[in-house]
Scaffold this motif. Structure first.
Motif, PDB file in Angstrom:
ATOM      1  N   PHE A 135       0.820  -1.200   0.000  1.00  0.00           N
ATOM      2  CA  PHE A 135       0.000   0.000   0.000  1.00  0.00           C
ATOM      3  C   PHE A 135       0.861   1.260   0.000  1.00  0.00           C
ATOM      4  N   GLU A 136       1.884   1.246  -0.845  1.00  0.00           N
ATOM      5  CA  GLU A 136       2.708   2.425  -1.015  1.00  0.00           C
ATOM      6  C   GLU A 136       2.338   3.147  -2.302  1.00  0.00           C
ATOM      7  N   ALA A 137       2.011   2.373  -3.344  1.00  0.00           N
ATOM      8  CA  ALA A 137       1.611   2.978  -4.615  1.00  0.00           C
ATOM      9  C   ALA A 137       0.182   3.516  -4.531  1.00  0.00           C
TER      10      ALA A 137
ATOM     11  N   VAL B 278      -9.845  -8.492  -6.475  1.00  0.00           N
ATOM     12  CA  VAL B 278      -8.404  -8.590  -6.237  1.00  0.00           C
ATOM     13  C   VAL B 278      -7.684  -7.484  -7.001  1.00  0.00           C
ATOM     14  N   ARG B 279      -6.526  -7.089  -6.451  1.00  0.00           N
ATOM     15  CA  ARG B 279      -5.778  -5.947  -6.983  1.00  0.00           C
ATOM     16  C   ARG B 279      -4.294  -6.282  -6.980  1.00  0.00           C
ATOM     17  N   PRO B 280      -3.863  -7.265  -7.784  1.00  0.00           N
ATOM     18  CA  PRO B 280      -2.443  -7.648  -7.739  1.00  0.00           C
ATOM     19  C   PRO B 280      -1.541  -6.520  -8.212  1.00  0.00           C
ATOM     20  N   GLU B 281      -0.430  -6.323  -7.481  1.00  0.00           N
ATOM     21  CA  GLU B 281       0.528  -5.272  -7.814  1.00  0.00           C
ATOM     22  C   GLU B 281       1.914  -5.844  -8.124  1.00  0.00           C
ATOM     23  N   SER B 282       2.014  -7.167  -8.252  1.00  0.00           N
ATOM     24  CA  SER B 282       3.273  -7.816  -8.598  1.00  0.00           C
ATOM     25  C   SER B 282       2.951  -9.089  -9.359  1.00  0.00           C
ATOM     26  N   THR B 283       3.947  -9.631 -10.046  1.00  0.00           N
ATOM     27  CA  THR B 283       3.740 -10.894 -10.748  1.00  0.00           C
ATOM     28  C   THR B 283       3.403 -12.001  -9.770  1.00  0.00           C
ATOM     29  N   TYR B 284       4.083 -12.022  -8.635  1.00  0.00           N
ATOM     30  CA  TYR B 284       3.765 -13.006  -7.600  1.00  0.00           C
ATOM     31  C   TYR B 284       2.288 -12.941  -7.231  1.00  0.00           C
TER      32      TYR B 284
ATOM     33  N   LEU C 166       7.082   1.987   8.056  1.00  0.00           N
ATOM     34  CA  LEU C 166       7.868   0.790   7.739  1.00  0.00           C
ATOM     35  C   LEU C 166       6.992  -0.410   7.427  1.00  0.00           C
ATOM     36  N   ARG C 167       5.848  -0.492   8.083  1.00  0.00           N
ATOM     37  CA  ARG C 167       4.982  -1.661   7.896  1.00  0.00           C
ATOM     38  C   ARG C 167       3.605  -1.297   7.350  1.00  0.00           C
ATOM     39  N   LYS C 168       3.496  -0.106   6.779  1.00  0.00           N
ATOM     40  CA  LYS C 168       2.195   0.261   6.223  1.00  0.00           C
ATOM     41  C   LYS C 168       1.874  -0.553   4.978  1.00  0.00           C
ATOM     42  N   TRP C 169       2.900  -1.162   4.386  1.00  0.00           N
ATOM     43  CA  TRP C 169       2.717  -1.882   3.128  1.00  0.00           C
ATOM     44  C   TRP C 169       1.681  -2.992   3.241  1.00  0.00           C
ATOM     45  N   ASN C 170       1.471  -3.567   4.464  1.00  0.00           N
ATOM     46  CA  ASN C 170       0.416  -4.572   4.619  1.00  0.00           C
ATOM     47  C   ASN C 170      -0.493  -4.259   5.798  1.00  0.00           C
ATOM     48  N   LEU C 171      -0.663  -2.972   6.080  1.00  0.00           N
ATOM     49  CA  LEU C 171      -1.516  -2.516   7.177  1.00  0.00           C
ATOM     50  C   LEU C 171      -1.102  -3.137   8.506  1.00  0.00           C
ATOM     51  N   TRP C 172       0.219  -3.307   8.676  1.00  0.00           N
ATOM     52  CA  TRP C 172       0.795  -3.733   9.953  1.00  0.00           C
ATOM     53  C   TRP C 172       0.337  -5.143  10.362  1.00  0.00           C
ATOM     54  N   GLY C 173       0.073  -5.984   9.350  1.00  0.00           N
ATOM     55  CA  GLY C 173      -0.426  -7.320   9.630  1.00  0.00           C
ATOM     56  C   GLY C 173       0.680  -8.363   9.733  1.00  0.00           C
ATOM     57  N   TYR C 174       0.334  -9.501  10.310  1.00  0.00           N
ATOM     58  CA  TYR C 174       1.228 -10.662  10.388  1.00  0.00           C
ATOM     59  C   TYR C 174       0.387 -11.867  10.761  1.00  0.00           C
ATOM     60  N   VAL C 175       0.962 -13.062  10.610  1.00  0.00           N
ATOM     61  CA  VAL C 175       0.336 -14.257  11.151  1.00  0.00           C
ATOM     62  C   VAL C 175       1.419 -15.123  11.780  1.00  0.00           C
TER      63      VAL C 175
ATOM     64  N   VAL D 289      -1.416   7.572   9.049  1.00  0.00           N
ATOM     65  CA  VAL D 289      -0.770   7.105   7.823  1.00  0.00           C
ATOM     66  C   VAL D 289      -1.732   7.075   6.637  1.00  0.00           C
ATOM     67  N   PHE D 290      -2.998   6.774   6.884  1.00  0.00           N
ATOM     68  CA  PHE D 290      -3.990   6.716   5.808  1.00  0.00           C
ATOM     69  C   PHE D 290      -5.203   7.565   6.186  1.00  0.00           C
ATOM     70  N   PRO D 291      -5.020   8.887   6.345  1.00  0.00           N
ATOM     71  CA  PRO D 291      -6.115   9.731   6.850  1.00  0.00           C
ATOM     72  C   PRO D 291      -7.318   9.795   5.918  1.00  0.00           C
ATOM     73  N   GLY D 292      -7.118   9.516   4.625  1.00  0.00           N
ATOM     74  CA  GLY D 292      -8.233   9.591   3.681  1.00  0.00           C
ATOM     75  C   GLY D 292      -8.976   8.290   3.480  1.00  0.00           C
ATOM     76  N   VAL D 293      -8.560   7.251   4.155  1.00  0.00           N
ATOM     77  CA  VAL D 293      -9.166   5.924   3.967  1.00  0.00           C
ATOM     78  C   VAL D 293     -10.300   5.728   4.968  1.00  0.00           C
ATOM     79  N   GLU D 294     -11.437   5.250   4.469  1.00  0.00           N
ATOM     80  CA  GLU D 294     -12.596   5.007   5.326  1.00  0.00           C
ATOM     81  C   GLU D 294     -12.328   3.862   6.306  1.00  0.00           C
ATOM     82  N   VAL D 295     -12.567   4.101   7.569  1.00  0.00           N
ATOM     83  CA  VAL D 295     -12.533   3.051   8.583  1.00  0.00           C
ATOM     84  C   VAL D 295     -13.979   2.683   8.871  1.00  0.00           C
TER      85      VAL D 295
END
Length: 293
Positions: free
Chosen positions: A132-134, A148-154, A203-212, A255-261
């Motif tokens: 979520f940088e682009a 779905v919104r793929p942003e890489s070949t993977y 640093l971790r906004k790219w996946n909304l600070w997620g992990y498993v 970090v994402f002030p314009g995004v609806e929560v």
């Protein structure tokens, strides 16, 4: 577990695969473990057989899933497909596409041909539009409801795998196929660096600070193997919290002030919604990095 159901597990030596293997063995499954290297920690007493395989070899995959790796043979109660180049940037894009798309088609096709009626495979959080940088996420918490919104070949391959599963289930209406959109998989030893993320939320906004936690990922796999409703479904699989000490609401506002929560958030509530996994699979994360740091 009665009758010791047998399952095929690809990618059994991987970061998640080795934990899934141990979890299945601990819950009474017998496992045909497929990978290019032997899974660590297997002993002679384990109800597992390791077979070295190239998943892009259709004939080899078909034989393995049909139970022709030993004279006693199948049948298998399910197939768990985790084997892949595991992330963007680890190989040239053409290599990633050729390997991952071919391997997944081979596994799906082999399961259908062998009459295996339950297939669980590793999809990915990346199909949600990561990183979520682009472009920012469409809303939060994220769920499975938007295209779905793929942003890489993977990620493109992962989205194609989900489409493949839908058509395999259309061709074979008795198939049950579950794609698990795993967040960033972590082991306990990875948690020591989590407090450092607080210095810069970007640093971790790219996946909304997620992990498993890998152990919770394994739980989701086992629960998906128990699913019986025919058809293809996908579920986000993340932990119940974020990687941050700061509140989820504060992170979104900064970090994402314009995004609806879309709802009021718990203090550290995951922004990768696991509501569907809870509802469909009975998934409930049992581990958190906060228990180890």
């Amino acid at each position: 577990m009665p009758d010791e159901p047998r399952v095929v597990l690809t990618g059994a030596a991987g970061k998640l695969g080795r934990i899934v293997l141990r979890d299945l063995l601990d819950h009474g499954y017998r496992v045909l473990a497929l990978d290019q290297v032997a899974p660590p920690g297997l002993t002679e007493g384990d109800a597992a057989q390791f077979v070295r395989i190239d998943l892009t070899d259709h004939g080899a995959v078909t034989e393995a899933v049909a139970g022709r790796t030993e004279e006693r043979g199948g049948p298998f109660a399910g197939v768990v497909h985790l084997g892949a180049i595991p992330a963007p940037g680890l190989a040239p894009n053409g290599v990633t596409f050729r390997n991952n798309a071919t391997a997944t088609w081979n596994v799906f096709d082999a399961a259908r041909a062998a009459g295996v009626r339950n297939v669980v495979w590793a999809s990915s959080e990346t199909v949600l539009g990561l990183p979520f940088e682009a472009a920012p996420p469409p809303y939060a918490p994220l769920d499975e409801e938007y295209p779905v919104r793929p942003e890489s070949t993977y990620s493109l391959v992962k989205s194609l795998e989900e489409e493949m599963a839908r058509h395999f289930c259309r061709w074979e209406p008795s198939l049950t196929m579950t794609g698990l959109r795993f967040s960033n998989v972590m082991h306990v030893e990875d948690y020591a660096r989590f407090p450092s993320f607080d210095r810069d939320p970007a640093l971790r906004k790219w996946n909304l600070w997620g992990y498993v936690d890998a152990r919770d990922g394994a739980q989701a796999v086992r629960l998906a193997l128990q699913r019986r409703e025919p058809g293809a479904e996908v579920c986000i699989v993340a932990n119940a919290d974020t990687v941050m000490s700061r509140s989820s609401a504060e992170l979104m506002a900064e970090v994402f002030p314009g995004v609806e929560v879309r709802r009021e958030l718990g203090e550290h509530e995951t922004l990768l919604s696991i509501d569907k996994a809870r509802r469909l699979l009975g998934y409930e994360p049992r581990h958190s990095w906060r228990d180890h740091v």
